[in-house]
Enzyme design. Structure first.
Site, PDB file in Angstrom:
ATOM      1  N   TRP A   1      -2.694 -16.667   3.051  1.00  0.00           N
ATOM      2  CA  TRP A   1      -1.274 -16.127   3.395  1.00  0.00           C
ATOM      3  C   TRP A   1      -1.194 -16.632   4.740  1.00  0.00           C
ATOM      4  O   TRP A   1       0.233 -16.947   5.106  1.00  0.00           O
ATOM      5  CB  TRP A   1      -1.577 -14.541   3.315  1.00  0.00           C
ATOM      6  CG  TRP A   1      -1.106 -13.839   2.108  1.00  0.00           C
ATOM      7  CD1 TRP A   1      -2.054 -13.547   1.169  1.00  0.00           C
ATOM      8  CD2 TRP A   1       0.185 -13.447   1.657  1.00  0.00           C
ATOM      9  NE1 TRP A   1      -1.198 -13.166   0.073  1.00  0.00           N
ATOM     10  CE2 TRP A   1       0.100 -13.143   0.321  1.00  0.00           C
ATOM     11  CE3 TRP A   1       1.366 -13.743   2.285  1.00  0.00           C
ATOM     12  CZ2 TRP A   1       1.243 -12.676  -0.312  1.00  0.00           C
ATOM     13  CZ3 TRP A   1       2.337 -13.287   1.503  1.00  0.00           C
ATOM     14  CH2 TRP A   1       2.425 -12.738   0.344  1.00  0.00           C
TER      15      TRP A   1
ATOM     16  N   GLU B   1       0.164  -6.166  -5.591  1.00  0.00           N
ATOM     17  CA  GLU B   1      -0.250  -7.632  -5.335  1.00  0.00           C
ATOM     18  C   GLU B   1      -1.661  -7.719  -4.392  1.00  0.00           C
ATOM     19  O   GLU B   1      -1.614  -8.233  -3.328  1.00  0.00           O
ATOM     20  CB  GLU B   1       0.937  -8.386  -4.788  1.00  0.00           C
ATOM     21  CG  GLU B   1       0.466 -10.155  -4.739  1.00  0.00           C
ATOM     22  CD  GLU B   1       1.588 -10.769  -3.931  1.00  0.00           C
ATOM     23  OE1 GLU B   1       2.431 -10.233  -3.390  1.00  0.00           O
ATOM     24  OE2 GLU B   1       1.257 -12.146  -3.616  1.00  0.00           O
TER      25      GLU B   1
ATOM     26  N   HIS C   1       4.456  -8.921  -9.429  1.00  0.00           N
ATOM     27  CA  HIS C   1       3.029  -8.972  -9.736  1.00  0.00           C
ATOM     28  C   HIS C   1       2.465  -7.686 -10.298  1.00  0.00           C
ATOM     29  O   HIS C   1       1.957  -8.028 -11.525  1.00  0.00           O
ATOM     30  CB  HIS C   1       2.378  -9.157  -8.195  1.00  0.00           C
ATOM     31  CG  HIS C   1       2.790 -10.370  -7.566  1.00  0.00           C
ATOM     32  ND1 HIS C   1       2.435 -11.677  -8.045  1.00  0.00           N
ATOM     33  CD2 HIS C   1       3.868 -10.514  -6.355  1.00  0.00           C
ATOM     34  CE1 HIS C   1       3.024 -12.449  -7.441  1.00  0.00           C
ATOM     35  NE2 HIS C   1       3.550 -11.874  -6.117  1.00  0.00           N
TER      36      HIS C   1
END
Lengths: 510, 510
Positions: free
Chosen positions: A204, A355, A380
């Site tokens: 991320w 998610e 998601h």
């Protein structure tokens, strides 16, 4: 398709045993009965699985044969002969190999309906950004502690040591070097993703840095406009006829010092979508989902909600809804904003939720809030199968799940896609759509790569053309297209589908 | 525990909306209602999850507080503060860290009931095998192309260049070097499992080589006898009171050239179990599951079934059932033997089935055959959640699933245990028992490590002492203990449980 007439007999057998406590007794004489029960069980699971409720006509059956020959061959080569199975490996390392797959080639030709979960500035291929966008005049580059920054100027500002990129690129080896660095700063691609992104946080971190890098030069109005056009072109080329794009409505700039915000940006996007449709009458259209990063406080959210109301009022049918995006595990949880979002009964939510790999933590609970906040679709929903009550409600209320296989793998939720929990959703025919999230950031394009991964890695070996067709149909059915528009969209789709069947008939027959 | 009174109101709300098509309308005045619905949903999922049907008494509630403080602390440190989360990492790299966990320490003290899925010669700790077994007299070593082979002899045979191990070990540096090699050949442990076992096939290759290495010296009768005693001792020390051990009944040898097969081996095991029980009256006992490698032809299977009948007849209550083991993905599929196993209606099956990531392939379908062949329990059942119909039948017929978290991770079915599909089984309270498979081969011991991984990595953050207690209760309930014996087993368990609660009260209170 054969109707499931045997459920009752199976039920009787098993219930009988349950009641009497006497085991099912087979003897040599009833071996056939074993095989019948076995086939019935397989058949009953197939009939309730994703696509099991669709019927194929004659042409479709032929296309399905071709498709399934390729699918069986590819899977069985891996299962029986230890050939590499692509959905096992990180997409970043096998993208080129996927392009060699016959299944992938068929999927590329197949009409896919709608792109329902994609973030606008992460959706176009890197090649376009590198070779088109960064080769435009007036683009300056600056190196801040080893990181490049690109921005368009008439006269560069004094905050950085800006150099005109085109001037630097006159030297071929510098050009080469700079292009490498640009690609690296706008892409997750790496030789060894397991090392580079050893956990979700590291993935991320890199992922967010790509957006920061892209933002400063993609917000240049002429680029942004052409980028949208290109986004639709790449989608259209991949047999997509409609898109609902998540956009943060970034503040755009031009060389005259003008800034464009909120409603202005929506107008700019709308104009360019219309420009595209004029050039491509087979394309049905676009709607926007206004999506801001979730790392905000309540005041900021109120500002966004105000903007949302303003743009929705101005373009009621072009603006579809609202979402909060970003690294969900880092919060804040959706419930933080529940009391602000609750009164917005007229606002359609398309919330990212679940998610996460965490079970019983805030990100996981976001699924509950997404449902209670009347989400039309859930972004998601990776953690959903751990929530049997929510699953019931989802089915009752027909809330679609936006599945993004490659994104989940690249961002390290799951490594081998055969472990993706959506297998369970497919097994029980939940309303799923497959999407691509941020394909431009990992070398994908359109929906074909994600359809391939879902079809080969997440669905059963037995899932066939019915499942692929259902993905396409779902993408239209669970979109925000109005009932009137829907007829038109399905007409386009049906035409494309017939063309696809003809092409399959021509190209793949002996 | 609070009863679930709110299910109906929830259902009404959602059904109402479904019927009327009118979305649930909240306004500022009913924000409280949002929070009530939200809490009800969470509560309703908790109540149907694993352990949700158990009630804790006052002492248990106190112990639970201590347990959950430790659990929340450990999980939240990882979720909010990026501390390492152990179930994410391969067990081979974090075993020592797990031993530092307060949750693990509590689990170690907790009575665990029965060990229901373990392969006998893979169940004792390496330390014992290295420092006890391989330091016995008459053990010879031979190096074949870089691989050691160990075997007990009075006079070594001529097939290899045998050296007396004790003589070589007189030299300390040779001893050190040889011990390293022995450990390596009997263990999956490695610094970088992701590289060493980059896929399931590579992991299985190494795994199978360990059994081959162990076989030649563990089949020495005196070693085999003491090994069984040690197996029970390590289990007992980990608060296990009963075991059902899968055994291939290996042919044993002694220094006088005698061989012991089939029924003789059962008798030898039985004698040593009785020796252990005499020394440890708190231990309830053992039963055997005769388990042969699945890579056989029908004739070989018939031979095994004959042996099974013979040992079952001789020791009807000591022999519990039959299984086929080994690398399931490499086949043959269970269905290959269905017609041979079908007539054996009196034979209880405990089949390995669905130990695979493949969906829709033969290994996956083994689950169907295991059910149709009347399995009492299913070994692994990793692929089960992809089979909604089978799941229904499993619940109806109350077939237990033997979950082996660490085994699944080490053998590369799943890397991050938070992605283990058993989360879904726990969410819906399927009859699960947790077991250890081959703990001696990866540095685990008893059941504590696998209980830890299941409790921390696979269950919800909210799963508490009820879930752990249920694992222990299930292990007795789904065992092959007869009704009469069951009363006695539960009496022992209950006594241990009260001791555990006292210990928690004493040691962990401020």
């Amino acid at each position: 398709m054969k109707m499931l007439q045997t459920k009752s007999s199976l039920t009787i057998i098993f219930s009988l045993q349950l009641i009497t406590g006497v085991p099912i007794i087979f003897d040599r004489g009833v071996d056939d009965y074993y095989w019948k029960l076995r086939a019935d069980l397989l058949q009953s699971e197939e009939s309730i699985a994703f696509g099991g409720d669709l019927h194929l006509d004659e042409n479709e059956i032929c296309a399905n044969h071709i498709l399934m020959c390729a699918k069986y061959k590819e899977i069985d080569e891996a299962f029986y002969n230890q050939r590499e199975f692509l959905p096992r490996a990180n997409f970043l390392t096998v993208q080129k190999k996927i392009e060699q797959s016959d299944v992938f080639k068929i999927i590329q030709k197949m009409p896919k309906g709608a792109l329902l979960h994609a973030h606008d500035v992460a959706t176009v291929s890197q090649e376009y950004v590198l070779w088109n966008v960064t080769y435009r005049p007036d683009l300056y580059v600056c190196d801040i502690e080893g990181k490049l920054k690109l921005q368009f100027f008439e006269t560069p500002d004094k905050y950085c040591n800006w150099n005109l990129l085109s001037k630097l690129r006159v030297n071929a080896s510098i050009e080469n070097e700079i292009n490498k660095r640009i690609l690296n700063q706008m892409s997750m691609i790496t030789d060894d993703p397991a090392r580079a992104y050893s956990d979700g946080d590291k993935a991320w971190e890199k992922f967010q840095s790509l957006f920061e890098f892209l933002a400063s030069f993609m917000r240049y109005k002429p680029v942004f406009e052409d980028y949208y056009y290109q986004l639709l072109k790449e989608s259209y080329d991949d047999k997509i006829i409609y898109a609902e794009l998540r956009t943060p409505l970034p503040t755009l700039y031009d060389l005259n010092g003008n800034k464009y915000k909120g409603l202005d940006v929506v107008t700019i996007i709308k104009d360019n979508v219309e420009r595209f449709i004029e050039d491509h009458p087979g394309f049905h259209g676009v709607k926007l989902i206004y999506s801001k990063n979730r790392r905000v406080n309540k005041q900021q959210l109120n500002k966004y909600l105000k903007i949302y109301k303003q743009i929705k009022q101005a373009y009621p049918s072009f603006v579809a809804g609202f979402d909060l995006v970003g690294h969900e595990d880092k919060g804040p949880a959706l419930k933080t904003f529940a009391e602000q979002l609750l009164p917005e009964t007229q606002m359609q939510g398309f919330f990212h939720a679940g998610e996460t790999d965490w079970y019983g933590l805030e990100t996981d609970e976001n699924l509950i809030d997404a449902v209670l906040l009347n989400a039309k679709r859930i972004g998601h929903g990776y953690a959903l199968p751990k929530h049997p009550k929510l699953m019931e409600i989802l089915k009752e209320r027909d809330i679609a799940i936006e599945l993004n296989p490659i994104s989940n793998q690249v961002l390290n939720l799951v490594s081998d896609l055969r472990n993706h929990p959506a297998s369970i959703l497919f097994a029980e025919n939940y309303p799923i759509v497959v999407s691509s999230d941020d394909p431009g950031l990992w070398g994908a394009k359109g929906l074909s790569y994600d359809f391939y991964e879902a079809f080969m890695g997440i669905m059963s070996r037995n899932s066939d053309l019915r499942a692929l067709k259902k993905l396409a149909l779902n993408s239209l059915l669970y979109s925000s297209i109005s009932d009137d528009e829907m007829v038109k969209a399905f007409r386009i789709f049906e035409k494309q589908w017939q063309e696809f069947l003809s092409e399959m008939d021509e190209k793949f027959q002996p």
